[in-house]
Design a protein around this motif. Structure first.
Motif, mmCIF file in Angstrom:
data_model
loop_
_atom_site.group_PDB
_atom_site.id
_atom_site.type_symbol
_atom_site.label_atom_id
_atom_site.label_comp_id
_atom_site.label_asym_id
_atom_site.label_seq_id
_atom_site.Cartn_x
_atom_site.Cartn_y
_atom_site.Cartn_z
ATOM 1 N N HIS A 9 10.200 30.657 5.707
ATOM 2 C CA HIS A 9 10.777 31.179 4.473
ATOM 3 C C HIS A 9 10.434 30.226 3.338
ATOM 4 C CE1 HIS A 9 13.956 32.324 1.576
ATOM 5 N NE2 HIS A 9 13.842 33.508 2.134
ATOM 6 N N GLN A 12 12.299 26.972 3.161
ATOM 7 C CA GLN A 12 12.249 26.029 4.264
ATOM 8 C C GLN A 12 11.188 24.968 4.016
ATOM 9 O OE1 GLN A 12 11.735 29.158 7.247
ATOM 10 N NE2 GLN A 12 13.499 28.330 8.286
ATOM 11 N N TRP A 55 15.947 26.011 13.024
ATOM 12 C CA TRP A 55 16.566 26.728 11.923
ATOM 13 C C TRP A 55 17.835 26.001 11.505
ATOM 14 C CZ3 TRP A 55 16.111 32.431 14.102
ATOM 15 C CH2 TRP A 55 14.765 32.829 14.008
ATOM 16 N N PRO A 60 18.267 31.320 5.133
ATOM 17 C CA PRO A 60 17.628 32.551 5.616
ATOM 18 C C PRO A 60 16.324 32.267 6.349
ATOM 19 C CG PRO A 60 17.349 32.329 3.243
ATOM 20 C CD PRO A 60 18.298 31.247 3.663
ATOM 21 N N VAL A 61 16.052 33.068 7.372
ATOM 22 C CA VAL A 61 14.819 32.959 8.147
ATOM 23 C C VAL A 61 14.196 34.346 8.266
ATOM 24 C CG1 VAL A 61 15.584 30.948 9.447
ATOM 25 C CG2 VAL A 61 16.079 33.223 10.318
ATOM 26 N N GLN A 62 12.918 34.368 8.632
ATOM 27 C CA GLN A 62 12.185 35.627 8.721
ATOM 28 C C GLN A 62 11.397 35.698 10.021
ATOM 29 O OE1 GLN A 62 9.725 35.571 5.211
ATOM 30 N NE2 GLN A 62 11.326 36.424 3.901
ATOM 31 N N TYR A 81 16.666 45.962 13.193
ATOM 32 C CA TYR A 81 17.043 44.573 12.949
ATOM 33 C C TYR A 81 16.876 43.780 14.234
ATOM 34 C CZ TYR A 81 21.485 46.353 14.842
ATOM 35 O OH TYR A 81 22.443 46.964 15.621
ATOM 36 N N ALA A 91 21.900 39.288 11.632
ATOM 37 C CA ALA A 91 20.642 39.980 11.355
ATOM 38 C C ALA A 91 20.856 41.054 10.295
ATOM 39 C CB ALA A 91 20.092 40.602 12.634
ATOM 40 N N THR A 107 9.027 42.757 7.735
ATOM 41 C CA THR A 107 9.729 41.473 7.750
ATOM 42 C C THR A 107 11.197 41.706 8.063
ATOM 43 O OG1 THR A 107 8.219 40.544 6.100
ATOM 44 C CG2 THR A 107 10.322 39.426 6.415
ATOM 45 N N SER A 109 14.841 39.779 8.679
ATOM 46 C CA SER A 109 15.435 38.508 8.284
ATOM 47 C C SER A 109 16.874 38.408 8.766
ATOM 48 C CB SER A 109 15.383 38.348 6.759
ATOM 49 O OG SER A 109 16.090 39.405 6.124
ATOM 50 N N ILE A 111 20.415 35.180 8.958
ATOM 51 C CA ILE A 111 20.921 33.844 8.653
ATOM 52 C C ILE A 111 21.606 33.273 9.895
ATOM 53 C CG2 ILE A 111 22.593 32.528 7.294
ATOM 54 C CD1 ILE A 111 22.113 34.330 4.980
#
Length: 299
Positions: A9, A12, A55, A60-62, A81, A91, A107, A109, A111
């Motif tokens: 992300h 990050q 993480w 947020p991550v993807q 999701y 998710a 994508t 994503s 948290i």
């Protein structure tokens, strides 16, 4: 549906191992791209085929997932999701529309919410009024069988997708919340153009976008022509610490344009269509400003 990749992300940054016994814990950490570095131990590098991911709680991550529709009609996915069995990840569902005989990379994503390992075996899909869980491993076995001639059809290849990818789900661990500095140059579009010998002051804004205060911070230089940075207001940053969540500090930096070498001048002149005397430094010749920062050390 198959796993495509785990991109970083934009928020990050590199995670640097922090040595609590050294006051200059940032020393020796080589730059690998990002402008700002977040110090936190991620252990020794893993040389196996699986990649280890770290993480951070609250960031947020993807995950990129490829979908394929081998049917002759439009396929509307009401929601899709990430399926997380570890119960420490929120998710976010999205909708997707796939035209006939097509594939698409989407994508997904979410948290991370708690510290610990994260298990993502696949995705939850809501389509045609039915909710199903699709596992990446099952799709990988299908694609492998198609490549070996054991399955009649590969739904991705027949939809124009790229060659078979062997993407393994990495080992993912979530660490406690870290400070998160966001930087930008105050004024303009973030680019500074100087003529040879010109001196100019620029102001860099550092804001803590995380939920943890920045307790320590250190500014250093890397790359070529470091002497072109004539001054950095180290004390301004130091006096702003601890930088609480939502707080911002603006640091003045004085730059002096260096004299271009003969190689740089010839390269710039060959690219100058107008034939003017303007010259530009080639890529990689500019110094890099590095900021290492940390919150409270966790034992």
């Amino acid at each position: 549906m198959e796993l495509h990749s785990f991109p970083l992300h934009p928020s990050q940054m590199d995670i640097v191992k922090r040595n609590p016994t050294r006051e200059d814990w940032w020393a020796g950490s080589a730059p690998s791209g990002p402008f700002i570095y977040t110090p936190f131990s991620k252990g020794e590098p893993n040389h196996s085929s699986k990649q280890d991911l770290v993480w951070v709680v609250g960031e947020p991550v993807q995950v990129l997932v490829e979908l394929a529709n081998p049917c002759g009609f439009d396929l509307m996915v009401d929601s899709i999701y990430l399926s997380v069995h570890s119960e420490n990840f929120d998710a976010f569902p999205i909708r997707a529309n796939l035209p006939p005989n097509s594939s698409k990379v989407i994508t997904l994503s979410g948290i991370p919410t708690k510290v610990g390992p994260v298990s993502i075996p696949g995705c939850i899909v809501h389509c045609f009024g039915v909710i199903t869980e699709h596992f990446f491993k099952d799709v990988d076995n299908l694609l492998l069988g198609a490549a070996q001639g054991l399955v009649l059809s590969d739904p991705f290849r027949c939809c124009g997708s790229a060659k078979l990818k062997n993407i393994s789900v990495p080992s993912i661990s979530v660490v406690p919340s870290l400070p998160l500095l966001v930087s930008h140059v105050v004024g303009g579009d973030g680019a500074v153009i100087l003529y040879e010998g010109e001196i100019r002051d620029v102001w860099i804004s550092l804001a803590n976008a995380g939920t943890v205060p920045v307790e320590q911070a250190h500014i250093s230089l890397s790359g070529k022509n470091q002497d072109s940075v004539t001054s950095i207001a180290y004390e301004t940053l130091k006096s702003a610490l601890p930088l609480k969540p939502g707080a911002e500090v603006i640091i003045p930096v004085t730059l002096k344009a260096w004299q271009l070498g003969l190689v740089d001048s010839d390269a710039a002149a060959s690219k100058n269509i107008s034939g003017s005397a303007g010259r530009q430094a080639k890529d990689g010749s500019s110094p890099m400003l590095l900021i290492h920062y940390a919150g409270n050390y966790l034992t």
